[in-house]
Design a protein around this motif. Structure first.
Motif, PDB file in Angstrom:
ATOM      1  N   PHE A 123       0.796  -1.229   0.000  1.00 56.96           N
ATOM      2  CA  PHE A 123       0.000   0.000   0.000  1.00 56.96           C
ATOM      3  C   PHE A 123       0.830   1.282   0.000  1.00 56.96           C
ATOM      4  CE2 PHE A 123      -2.915  -3.233   1.658  1.00 56.96           C
ATOM      5  CZ  PHE A 123      -3.921  -3.111   0.712  1.00 56.96           C
ATOM      6  N   ASP A 124       2.141   1.174  -0.144  1.00 58.02           N
ATOM      7  CA  ASP A 124       2.974   2.368  -0.226  1.00 58.02           C
ATOM      8  C   ASP A 124       2.747   3.058  -1.565  1.00 58.02           C
ATOM      9  OD1 ASP A 124       4.019   1.769   2.232  1.00 58.02           O
ATOM     10  OD2 ASP A 124       6.023   1.269   1.510  1.00 58.02           O
ATOM     11  N   GLU A 125       2.801   4.382  -1.555  1.00 56.21           N
ATOM     12  CA  GLU A 125       2.738   5.137  -2.802  1.00 56.21           C
ATOM     13  C   GLU A 125       4.133   5.146  -3.411  1.00 56.21           C
ATOM     14  OE1 GLU A 125       1.590   9.585  -4.372  1.00 56.21           O
ATOM     15  OE2 GLU A 125       0.428   8.694  -2.767  1.00 56.21           O
ATOM     16  N   LYS A 126       4.195   5.014  -4.722  1.00 55.34           N
ATOM     17  CA  LYS A 126       5.481   4.944  -5.429  1.00 55.34           C
ATOM     18  C   LYS A 126       5.569   6.108  -6.400  1.00 55.34           C
ATOM     19  CE  LYS A 126       7.949   1.758  -8.500  1.00 55.34           C
ATOM     20  NZ  LYS A 126       7.878   0.430  -9.139  1.00 55.34           N
ATOM     21  N   ILE A 127       6.631   6.899  -6.278  1.00 57.74           N
ATOM     22  CA  ILE A 127       6.858   8.042  -7.166  1.00 57.74           C
ATOM     23  C   ILE A 127       8.205   7.832  -7.843  1.00 57.74           C
ATOM     24  CG2 ILE A 127       7.160  10.545  -7.316  1.00 57.74           C
ATOM     25  CD1 ILE A 127       5.520  10.739  -4.696  1.00 57.74           C
ATOM     26  N   GLU A 128       8.190   7.810  -9.169  1.00 60.69           N
ATOM     27  CA  GLU A 128       9.443   7.656  -9.895  1.00 60.69           C
ATOM     28  C   GLU A 128      10.039   9.035 -10.136  1.00 60.69           C
ATOM     29  OE1 GLU A 128       9.497   4.911 -13.132  1.00 60.69           O
ATOM     30  OE2 GLU A 128       7.951   3.669 -12.199  1.00 60.69           O
ATOM     31  N   THR A 129      11.264   9.228  -9.676  1.00 61.81           N
ATOM     32  CA  THR A 129      11.978  10.489  -9.887  1.00 61.81           C
ATOM     33  C   THR A 129      13.156  10.205 -10.802  1.00 61.81           C
ATOM     34  OG1 THR A 129      13.614  10.308  -8.097  1.00 61.81           O
ATOM     35  CG2 THR A 129      11.408  11.089  -7.467  1.00 61.81           C
ATOM     36  N   PRO A 130      13.759  11.244 -11.374  1.00 57.08           N
ATOM     37  CA  PRO A 130      14.914  11.018 -12.257  1.00 57.08           C
ATOM     38  C   PRO A 130      16.072  10.284 -11.576  1.00 57.08           C
ATOM     39  CG  PRO A 130      14.104  13.263 -12.503  1.00 57.08           C
ATOM     40  CD  PRO A 130      13.362  12.653 -11.350  1.00 57.08           C
ATOM     41  N   GLY A 131      16.195  10.440 -10.260  1.00 55.00           N
ATOM     42  CA  GLY A 131      17.328   9.833  -9.571  1.00 55.00           C
ATOM     43  C   GLY A 131      17.023   8.554  -8.822  1.00 55.00           C
ATOM     44  N   GLY A 132      15.777   8.114  -8.829  1.00 49.99           N
ATOM     45  CA  GLY A 132      15.435   6.893  -8.114  1.00 49.99           C
ATOM     46  C   GLY A 132      13.987   6.884  -7.669  1.00 49.99           C
ATOM     47  N   ILE A 133      13.586   5.783  -7.091  1.00 52.43           N
ATOM     48  CA  ILE A 133      12.208   5.604  -6.651  1.00 52.43           C
ATOM     49  C   ILE A 133      12.035   6.185  -5.247  1.00 52.43           C
ATOM     50  CG2 ILE A 133      10.350   3.945  -6.226  1.00 52.43           C
ATOM     51  CD1 ILE A 133      11.240   3.929  -9.100  1.00 52.43           C
ATOM     52  N   PHE A 134      10.960   6.938  -5.080  1.00 50.55           N
ATOM     53  CA  PHE A 134      10.600   7.534  -3.798  1.00 50.55           C
ATOM     54  C   PHE A 134       9.281   6.923  -3.362  1.00 50.55           C
ATOM     55  CE2 PHE A 134       8.499  10.991  -1.374  1.00 50.55           C
ATOM     56  CZ  PHE A 134       9.407  11.096  -0.343  1.00 50.55           C
ATOM     57  N   TYR A 135       9.262   6.356  -2.171  1.00 47.49           N
ATOM     58  CA  TYR A 135       8.057   5.725  -1.639  1.00 47.49           C
ATOM     59  C   TYR A 135       7.501   6.566  -0.493  1.00 47.49           C
ATOM     60  CZ  TYR A 135       9.643   1.552  -4.112  1.00 47.49           C
ATOM     61  OH  TYR A 135      10.045   0.666  -5.084  1.00 47.49           O
ATOM     62  N   ILE A 136       6.187   6.507  -0.349  1.00 46.43           N
ATOM     63  CA  ILE A 136       5.522   7.121   0.805  1.00 46.43           C
ATOM     64  C   ILE A 136       4.788   5.999   1.529  1.00 46.43           C
ATOM     65  CG2 ILE A 136       3.868   8.828   1.626  1.00 46.43           C
ATOM     66  CD1 ILE A 136       4.345  10.336  -1.027  1.00 46.43           C
ATOM     67  N   ASP A 137       5.072   5.865   2.791  1.00 43.73           N
ATOM     68  CA  ASP A 137       4.454   4.834   3.613  1.00 43.73           C
ATOM     69  C   ASP A 137       2.927   4.924   3.510  1.00 43.73           C
ATOM     70  OD1 ASP A 137       4.352   2.879   5.851  1.00 43.73           O
ATOM     71  OD2 ASP A 137       3.539   4.608   6.939  1.00 43.73           O
ATOM     72  N   GLY A 138       2.305   3.800   3.203  1.00 39.18           N
ATOM     73  CA  GLY A 138       0.863   3.766   3.015  1.00 39.18           C
ATOM     74  C   GLY A 138       0.086   4.270   4.217  1.00 39.18           C
ATOM     75  N   ALA A 139       0.564   3.997   5.422  1.00 41.79           N
ATOM     76  CA  ALA A 139      -0.112   4.447   6.637  1.00 41.79           C
ATOM     77  C   ALA A 139       0.100   5.939   6.893  1.00 41.79           C
ATOM     78  CB  ALA A 139       0.373   3.632   7.832  1.00 41.79           C
TER      79      ALA A 139
END
Length: 118
Positions: A62-78
């Motif tokens: 359930f984490d949100e996944k954001i692809e950035t030019p330098g790597g993957i950034f996740y946001i904790d689902g909770a």
């Protein structure tokens, strides 16, 4: 046949160019098993919640996944509900360096700026 239109959902957190550059820097120095960095809001500090950015080694459902030019950034689902509409930046000056957050959900923060409440 029904023409179905899909709408792209905006990310919960907007990353500035400074934040994206810092994520790229972190990923360039990441441990071999790291797949990205993750923002979470653990219970900590005098106001209740704190911002935490750490390396992650596996995706969580359930984490949100954001692809950035330098790597993957996740946001904790909770943590997403506490962060919707926030802007994350990386700021460096003569005395400090760190991620900063403009969070419209924060109702207050502690005096030292380490934690916030919603």
């Amino acid at each position: 046949m029904v023409d179905v239109k899909t709408r792209q959902v905006p990310a919960a957190v907007t990353l500035t160019q400074g934040a994206e550059a810092r994520i790229a820097h972190l990923m360039s120095q990441a441990p071999a098993d790291a797949i990205g960095v993750k923002l979470s809001t653990p219970r900590r500090g005098c106001s209740g919640l704190a911002y935490s950015v750490d390396y992650v080694t596996e995706e969580v459902k359930f984490d949100e996944k954001i692809e950035t030019p330098g790597g993957i950034f996740y946001i904790d689902g909770a943590s997403v509900l506490y962060l919707v509409g926030s802007v994350m930046d990386w700021v460096e000056d003569d005395f400090t360096a760190g991620f900063t957050f403009e969070n419209p959900n924060a109702k207050g923060a502690c005096g030292c700026g380490e934690s916030f409440m919603v």
